[in-house]
Design a protein around this motif. Structure first.
Motif: not given
Length: 296
Positions: A14, A245-246
């Motif tokens: 990230d 975050c994904r």
């Protein structure tokens, strides 16, 4: 993966994580300066209401970093050193030890004497009433730090020694510059917010068996914004190399695999049910015996 190969594209570092974490670390250093002249009651208030929230969030950033999502698998050492940097406001050196044991949590989920996330028999036996379970929640930081030494002790590594040296050196510097109160602010925030605090609901929500037959649960509520999406826990255990975050994209892509599974909507409700539901307690975990445990 066979049905949705595009999930593979979500794996990897990230690029924003290092900047977010750095901002949080420097925010806490600024807070150390700001609290140096406060009275003790305000030190503990801000430790619980503000600083501890950041520190708890940093522990979950360290969780992500332990999966090499800050700099990628090819820069493993950078991830280890960055975890030590993220550890600084937490006040207690633990990032290197966490990495060492967290691997086993994924490899041997629920493994007797292997997964130190599993409460001991004493914890399950003693903390069995609402009042005792509430006390257990307050003492979670103590049990999480001491349990590995009893359940599955491992040799101290060079990185753990460096983690401690860096941590205590920075704390001595803070003490020299601004006195004792900022140091207490950092440590108290960590102990308070890893104990009985809304964010700490994730400790119970992740793997305690609220429904028979389901040992891992996700949480899709707003506190994910503060915790690097640790609530997407089923998705994380399926794909630990995908950064937090994904993880919502994993759920979106493969919706039919996750939408119909039991999940939590509130960590506060999780804590309430854990304390007052007689069917829940430290024993409410799946424990299994792996072959490796038999041989050790």
């Amino acid at each position: 993966l066979a049905k949705y190969p595009e999930i593979k594209t979500l794996m990897g570092p990230d690029p924003h994580l290092k900047w977010i974490v750095s901002g949080m670390v420097f925010m806490q250093l600024l807070a150390c300066y700001l609290v140096k002249d406060l009275s003790w009651k305000w030190i503990f208030f801000w430790a619980y209401a503000f600083g501890g929230c950041i520190n708890h969030s940093l522990t979950l950033a360290i969780h992500d970093i332990s999966h090499n999502v800050a700099f990628g698998n090819k820069q493993a050492k950078w991830n280890r050193w960055f975890a030590i940097f993220a550890n600084l406001p937490i006040g207690i050196p633990y990032s290197a030890s966490f990495k060492k044991y967290h691997i086993d949590h994924h490899r041997y989920l629920g493994g007797d004497s292997l997964d130190v996330d599993i409460p001991t028999d004493f914890e399950g036996w003693f903390f069995c009433t609402p009042l005792r379970k509430l006390l257990w929640l307050f003492l979670q930081p103590l049990f999480y730090s001491l349990r590995p030494l009893y359940v599955n002790p491992k040799a101290i590594t060079r990185m753990e020694i460096l983690n401690a040296l860096v941590q205590f050196s920075v704390e001595l510097l803070i003490y020299y510059l601004w006195g004792l109160k900022p140091v207490i602010y950092l440590i108290a925030g960590t102990l308070l917010c890893l104990g009985f605090h809304p964010i700490s609901g994730h400790f119970i929500a992740e793997h305690y068996m609220f429904l028979k037959g389901y040992e891992t649960y996700s949480y899709y509520g707003p506190l994910n914004w503060l915790t690097f999406n640790v609530g997407y826990h089923m998705e994380h255990h399926d794909f630990p190399s995908i950064p937090g975050c994904r993880l919502p994209l994993v759920k979106k892509i493969a919706a039919e695999y996750y939408d119909n599974l039991p999940h939590h909507q509130s960590w506060i409700r999780v804590l309430w049910d854990f304390v007052f539901d007689d069917t829940l307690g430290p024993y409410s975990r799946v424990k299994r015996l792996y072959k490796l445990a038999k041989e050790s």
